[in-house]
Design an enzyme around this catalytic site. Structure first.
Site, PDB file in Angstrom:
ATOM      1  N   SER A  72       0.861  -1.178   0.000  1.00 35.82           N
ATOM      2  CA  SER A  72       0.000   0.000   0.000  1.00 35.82           C
ATOM      3  C   SER A  72       0.894   1.223   0.000  1.00 35.82           C
ATOM      4  O   SER A  72       1.545   1.526   0.995  1.00 35.82           O
ATOM      5  CB  SER A  72      -0.906  -0.011   1.234  1.00 35.82           C
ATOM      6  OG  SER A  72      -1.751   1.117   1.235  1.00 35.82           O
ATOM      7  N   ALA A  73       0.956   1.893  -1.145  1.00 37.07           N
ATOM      8  CA  ALA A  73       1.834   3.053  -1.290  1.00 37.07           C
ATOM      9  C   ALA A  73       1.012   4.340  -1.198  1.00 37.07           C
ATOM     10  O   ALA A  73      -0.202   4.316  -1.003  1.00 37.07           O
ATOM     11  CB  ALA A  73       2.581   2.980  -2.614  1.00 37.07           C
ATOM     12  N   SER A  74       1.713   5.453  -1.375  1.00 38.83           N
ATOM     13  CA  SER A  74       1.053   6.749  -1.222  1.00 38.83           C
ATOM     14  C   SER A  74       0.059   7.027  -2.340  1.00 38.83           C
ATOM     15  O   SER A  74      -0.928   7.738  -2.146  1.00 38.83           O
ATOM     16  CB  SER A  74       2.100   7.861  -1.186  1.00 38.83           C
ATOM     17  OG  SER A  74       2.916   7.810  -2.341  1.00 38.83           O
ATOM     18  N   ALA A  76      -1.089   4.361  -4.694  1.00 42.79           N
ATOM     19  CA  ALA A  76      -1.866   3.211  -5.155  1.00 42.79           C
ATOM     20  C   ALA A  76      -1.741   2.061  -4.162  1.00 42.79           C
ATOM     21  O   ALA A  76      -0.925   2.097  -3.230  1.00 42.79           O
ATOM     22  CB  ALA A  76      -1.375   2.771  -6.532  1.00 42.79           C
ATOM     23  N   GLN A  77      -2.586   1.073  -4.409  1.00 42.13           N
ATOM     24  CA  GLN A  77      -2.582  -0.143  -3.600  1.00 42.13           C
ATOM     25  C   GLN A  77      -2.508  -1.331  -4.557  1.00 42.13           C
ATOM     26  O   GLN A  77      -3.144  -1.323  -5.611  1.00 42.13           O
ATOM     27  CB  GLN A  77      -3.858  -0.199  -2.765  1.00 42.13           C
ATOM     28  CG  GLN A  77      -3.778  -1.133  -1.567  1.00 42.13           C
ATOM     29  CD  GLN A  77      -4.801  -0.772  -0.507  1.00 42.13           C
ATOM     30  OE1 GLN A  77      -4.723   0.319   0.063  1.00 42.13           O
ATOM     31  NE2 GLN A  77      -5.743  -1.652  -0.241  1.00 42.13           N
ATOM     32  N   VAL A  78      -1.720  -2.350  -4.188  1.00 40.24           N
ATOM     33  CA  VAL A  78      -1.503  -3.499  -5.070  1.00 40.24           C
ATOM     34  C   VAL A  78      -2.093  -4.754  -4.431  1.00 40.24           C
ATOM     35  O   VAL A  78      -1.826  -5.039  -3.256  1.00 40.24           O
ATOM     36  CB  VAL A  78      -0.001  -3.708  -5.362  1.00 40.24           C
ATOM     37  CG1 VAL A  78       0.196  -4.864  -6.337  1.00 40.24           C
ATOM     38  CG2 VAL A  78       0.617  -2.430  -5.923  1.00 40.24           C
ATOM     39  N   LYS A  92      -2.516  -3.099  -9.696  1.00 37.29           N
ATOM     40  CA  LYS A  92      -2.203  -1.830  -9.051  1.00 37.29           C
ATOM     41  C   LYS A  92      -3.379  -0.877  -9.262  1.00 37.29           C
ATOM     42  O   LYS A  92      -3.711  -0.527 -10.403  1.00 37.29           O
ATOM     43  CB  LYS A  92      -0.914  -1.251  -9.655  1.00 37.29           C
ATOM     44  CG  LYS A  92      -0.402   0.003  -8.971  1.00 37.29           C
ATOM     45  CD  LYS A  92       0.939   0.403  -9.592  1.00 37.29           C
ATOM     46  CE  LYS A  92       1.518   1.632  -8.935  1.00 37.29           C
ATOM     47  NZ  LYS A  92       2.820   2.015  -9.531  1.00 37.29           N
ATOM     48  N   ASP A 227      13.484   6.554  -9.613  1.00 37.94           N
ATOM     49  CA  ASP A 227      13.192   6.442  -8.183  1.00 37.94           C
ATOM     50  C   ASP A 227      13.525   5.027  -7.685  1.00 37.94           C
ATOM     51  O   ASP A 227      12.653   4.298  -7.217  1.00 37.94           O
ATOM     52  CB  ASP A 227      11.704   6.762  -7.944  1.00 37.94           C
ATOM     53  CG  ASP A 227      11.378   6.928  -6.467  1.00 37.94           C
ATOM     54  OD1 ASP A 227      12.312   7.216  -5.684  1.00 37.94           O
ATOM     55  OD2 ASP A 227      10.199   6.769  -6.096  1.00 37.94           O
TER      56      ASP A 227
END
Length: 493
Positions: A72-74, A76-78, A92, A227
């Site tokens: 769970s990123a800033s 999106a969520q996978v 994603k 990144d």
């Protein structure tokens, strides 16, 4: 706190987590958690986002979807899912409303950047407004998953012959602006060094191969992961797998050659060659304004400082910052691509630094440049440089002879005139101008005081506070100008 502030601040925290020269270790350790996971959204919200894209087809396309997120990123969520074909994929899904939140964050940052730029000196390394706009451009790229799908395909094509580099296979027919479907990668995160050692991986080999391939991405492909923080790299079946390719850097052929020349000059500790490389790399430069002598002297000092260090001790982030600061002071504008390259290099060094403490990406890039040039190519290039130099010298000698003849004719006829410019003379002349202005105002003040005093002895009407109105306003004007001069002297010290 950064998680609560939203995705823009999470991304800033992720970048800062690799900058140990800026923040203490305790802060970096805490910010590293942002690279691994953010607070997940409820699964029902993710299903609703998928339904908004696929409608009733969602249950036909995805046989099963694991409600527990893989990450769970800033932005999106996978989730792990199984397609109707039986392929195991990672889906994603963009967090609902994330673009609107980011737009508000960027507007606030723009406002602060405008205010802060008023107090920043000309020699400041970065213009905060440019940084904010670059951040916004990066966010726009990262939130369009169609672009990330294209990036995955291009990255796979460019690295198809590299045995140790990989990325997830993409399913373009199922991708949209808000959903990305790609191969599920069951690998070990690169930050899990203990697990890698348990699986008999050589950490030094992983680090050196990553840096060598990153040099290839920058110098040969001009298409690189901008990144490469630890949360975006997995190790699977002996391969380094890059994930999250939403933020990719691109360099033109000119920029690739220019950056390679800069790094090569740094490796040789040759200030003159570095200056020439920076001037060629620049997108704008005013030779009439640039103090070439000072520029070269500052580069000599910079290289002397870093030349006294072992390669492993060079802080590449601080070094690139110093280069950018010097070029800015000397009115040499480098292309915006240098920012993404610098950030990528600093980030990947922070990622693999613990694996290869005795290596540095400057040395890796220089080795790459040397190995990519054959002796025949270098010989041809040397002869081409020699031919160009001889042609330029011959042309210059002929021009010099012609100009010398013209100058001698003018000298014998008394027609020769000479224009001289003293470099660095603008600053003292500006100071003298301010001094003369103050003296002029002081004379005006004295005139007003004396004139008003003479008028106050007359019987002129009308009168105000016992003196003629004209004399009163003369005194008032003199007083205001006097206060202004005193304030200006105090303000400018």
């Amino acid at each position: 706190m950064l998680e609560d502030l939203g995705p823009s601040f999470v991304k800033i925290g992720q970048t800062l987590s690799t900058r140990s020269e800026i923040l203490p270790k305790a802060f970096c350790d805490e910010l590293e958690k942002l690279q691994m996971a953010c607070e997940p959204l409820p699964f029902d919200e993710m299903l609703a986002a998928l339904d908004a894209q696929f409608g009733s087809r969602r249950e036909e396309i995805f046989v099963t979807i694991d409600p527990t997120p893989l990450g769970s990123a800033s932005l999106a969520q996978v989730h792990r899912a199984v397609l109707e074909t039986g392929d195991i994929v990672a889906v994603k899904i963009q967090r609902p409303g994330v673009k609107e939140t980011m737009a508000l964050d960027i507007d606030i940052m723009r406002m602060f950047a405008r205010q802060a730029s008023r107090f920043m000196k000309d020699e400041q390394m970065l213009d905060l407004r440019d940084v904010v706009e670059e951040l916004w451009a990066t966010f726009l790229e990262e939130t369009d998953f169609r672009r990330e799908a294209e990036n995955l395909s291009e990255f796979a094509s460019l690295n198809k012959d590299v045995a140790f580099i990989d990325c997830p296979k993409v399913y373009p027919e199922l991708c949209s602006e808000y959903v990305l479907v790609m191969e599920y990668i069951d690998g070990i995160p690169i930050y899990s060094a203990d697990k890698l050692i348990e699986q008999d991986y050589d950490l030094k080999e992983i680090g050196s191969k990553m840096l060598d391939n990153y040099a290839t991405q920058i110098l040969d492909h001009g298409f690189f992961h901008a990144d490469p923080h630890p949360g975006n790299v997995l190790i699977r079946a002996g391969k380094i797998v890059y994930i999250d390719l939403g933020n990719m850097g691109k360099l033109s052929a000119r920029d690739r050659a220019g950056f390679g020349d800069i790094i090569e000059a740094v490796g040789k500790l040759d200030a003159s060659e570095l200056k020439d490389a920076l001037m060629r790399f620049a997108i704008s430069k005013d030779n009439a304004v640039i103090d070439h002598t000072r520029f070269l002297a500052d580069l000599d000092l910079l290289l002397a400082d870093y030349g006294s260090c072992d390669v492993a001790e060079i802080d590449i982030g601080a070094f690139l910052n110093d280069i950018l600061a010097l070029t800015r002071q000397c009115k040499v504008t480098l292309p915006s691509s240098i920012t993404s390259v610098s950030r990528g290099i600093v980030t990947i060094e922070g990622t693999v630094g613990p694996f290869i403490p005795n290596l540095n990406i400057v040395a890796i890039i220089n080795d790459h440049i040397r190995h990519s040039k054959s002796e025949r190519d270098e010989l041809i290039a040397a002869f081409q440089d020699l031919a160009r130099s001889l042609r330029s010298s011959a042309s210059g000698s002929l021009d010099a002879a012609a100009y010398s003849g013209d100058a001698l004719k003018m000298l014998t006829r008394g027609q020769l005139k000479m224009n001289m410019e003293v470099l660095g003379s603008e600053a003292p002349l500006t100071r003298i101008s301010k001094i003369v202005n103050r003296l002029t105002i002081a004379l005006i003040i004295a005139g007003l005081f004396i004139g008003s005093s003479m008028l106050s002895l007359s019987t002129m009407e009308p009168r105000l506070l016992g003196v003629p109105v004209l004399a009163f306003f003369g005194y008032l004007g003199a007083a205001i100008l006097s206060l202004w001069v005193v304030f200006d002297i105090a303000r400018r010290k």
